[in-house]
Design a protein around this motif. Sequence first.
Motif, mmCIF file in Angstrom:
data_model
loop_
_atom_site.group_PDB
_atom_site.id
_atom_site.type_symbol
_atom_site.label_atom_id
_atom_site.label_comp_id
_atom_site.label_asym_id
_atom_site.label_seq_id
_atom_site.Cartn_x
_atom_site.Cartn_y
_atom_site.Cartn_z
ATOM 1 N N GLY A 1 1.921 2.201 -3.257
ATOM 2 C CA GLY A 1 0.863 2.684 -4.139
ATOM 3 C C GLY A 1 0.042 1.595 -4.787
ATOM 4 O O GLY A 1 -0.724 1.862 -5.715
ATOM 5 N N GLU B 1 -0.109 6.663 4.616
ATOM 6 C CA GLU B 1 0.001 7.817 3.731
ATOM 7 C C GLU B 1 1.227 8.658 4.077
ATOM 8 O O GLU B 1 1.942 9.134 3.192
ATOM 9 N N GLU B 2 1.491 8.813 5.376
ATOM 10 C CA GLU B 2 2.659 9.592 5.796
ATOM 11 C C GLU B 2 3.957 8.929 5.335
ATOM 12 O O GLU B 2 4.874 9.587 4.859
ATOM 13 N N ARG C 1 4.247 6.871 2.816
ATOM 14 C CA ARG C 1 4.316 6.954 1.357
ATOM 15 C C ARG C 1 4.857 8.323 0.940
ATOM 16 O O ARG C 1 5.719 8.430 0.064
ATOM 17 N N THR C 2 4.364 9.357 1.593
ATOM 18 C CA THR C 2 4.801 10.715 1.273
ATOM 19 C C THR C 2 6.284 10.915 1.582
ATOM 20 O O THR C 2 6.987 11.652 0.874
ATOM 21 N N GLU D 1 0.829 -1.206 0.000
ATOM 22 C CA GLU D 1 0.000 0.000 0.000
ATOM 23 C C GLU D 1 0.866 1.261 0.000
ATOM 24 O O GLU D 1 0.540 2.243 -0.678
ATOM 25 N N ILE D 2 1.971 1.232 0.757
ATOM 26 C CA ILE D 2 2.881 2.380 0.767
ATOM 27 C C ILE D 2 3.467 2.603 -0.630
ATOM 28 O O ILE D 2 3.700 3.727 -1.061
ATOM 29 N N GLU E 1 -4.250 4.122 8.291
ATOM 30 C CA GLU E 1 -4.253 4.698 6.943
ATOM 31 C C GLU E 1 -3.445 5.985 6.907
ATOM 32 O O GLU E 1 -2.734 6.268 5.926
ATOM 33 N N ALA E 2 -3.541 6.769 7.976
ATOM 34 C CA ALA E 2 -2.786 8.017 8.030
ATOM 35 C C ALA E 2 -1.285 7.752 8.067
ATOM 36 O O ALA E 2 -0.494 8.446 7.420
#
Length: 516
Positions: A142, A506-507, A509-510, A139-140, A502-503
Amino acid sequence: MGDGKRIGIDLGTTYSAAAAVVGDEAEVTPNSEGDYTTPSVASFDEDDGTVIVGREALVRAQTYPDRTVRTIKRHMGDREYTEEIDGEEYTPEQISALLLQKVVSDAEDHLGMDVTNAVITVPAYFGERQRQATKQAGEIAGLTVDRIINEPTAACLAYGLDEEDDDSEIALVYDLGGGTFDVTLVDLAYDIDTVEVVASNGDRQLGGEDWDECLVEWILETFEDDTGIDLSDDPEALGRIYAAAREAKESLSSSSSTRVNIPFLAPNENFEEQLTREEFNDLTSHLVDRTFEVCDELFGQVDYDVGDVETVLLVGGSTRMPLVQERVADYFDQEPSKEIHPDEAVATGAAVQAAIIDRGEGGLGADGQAQELLPGISDGLILVDVTPQSLGVALADGSFDVLIERNESVPATARKESYTTVKDNQTAVKTRVFQGESDVAEENDFLDEFVLEGIAPAPAGEPNLACEFELDENGLLHVEAEDLDRGETSDISIEGIFSRSEAEVEEMRTALPSVE
């Protein structure tokens, strides 16, 4: 992340690979270097902060060992483990995501289309934490991770449900990769289109890297005996020694001897020694012994004997070593099957699973393509995995009460209605979930905990409580506690402290640097 092209990914300890169904064949997709496997190595560039993944990163490990990360798979699921580069800390999921981005990008270039979905494989003995971490690494990166499947199950899909004279076949997958080893007994039921894992066992700290370590120690000791120079704390020298060890190991898989040559290993000192396959076998035979200790443990858990195995499948590049093949043949009293490529079998099988998911959705597996891959199957192909470790709860006395036994078929559901309170007027009960084989709860892996509240005050032992476990096809666990007197429940999906929100995903991944 949308529902698009699905591929299979073997996220390995030392090498990774991607595969896809193209036309009526599952094929491993080459990377940008033209290789069919990509070293699972990430190296952080000292100048622009980008990350180099694959073959070049493996080369950089010799000169930039402190900026290069290898064998991160051995740390999957460890919430406390991080790699620190330039003051930034990276989790195992993030490093694995970098590897996945490289593999997926190369697959997209080869296929000429975007990849959004994947089936990712894990060792059969991976527990809840490792499976969750692998899924979130995807998921990280994408990806939409459609399914996590066991590596030996994938290997059996690559092997295929052929049209046999017999209705079924007992196969054993001997999977010796770069960093992990597992052995899995599988029932291939051709007559009812079922691939059922009977039992699995493994050693997560045993793989081809350990054979490399033996050669590294041999080089270090030989060099010190000859020159008096100890290089065990010299990172740059060790990088060159590891590269020479890997090259020697691979050479001895096809040659009876090899010359290990490392020029200028120290100032004015070269290393040059002849190493025979027999000497290599003597140095590493104890490692081969360990694989058969795992096999012995497996057969001690099941109602099958070694003689019941009809086909042995070799998976993982480390099975190319002649001593391994010889010992496997001796142990099972038969030559192992050569029908599948040991480096590519897992990725190929994952691609077959991806095609099966696609079938009926108008995707890549439609129009009977999956049947072309697996000649014996129907639309109802069933894959049955098993839980690698027992799952249960901690009791008040500290003991471990098992609800789902090790090697039970997945998906699985278990329920017990024999629980109660241990104190007078107790109005809440904490459920602590563990995974492992010890009778003492704390000696097992802690997964998560939750509280069932609102129990009516009563003497200890009077309230009637239940606990239910549901283990889904991805090996992910859902737990529910119920107050039977009131009909009230409390439940969790095991994500808690060992999974990222999820947060957080996303963090992370960013925060990922760019992959070259």
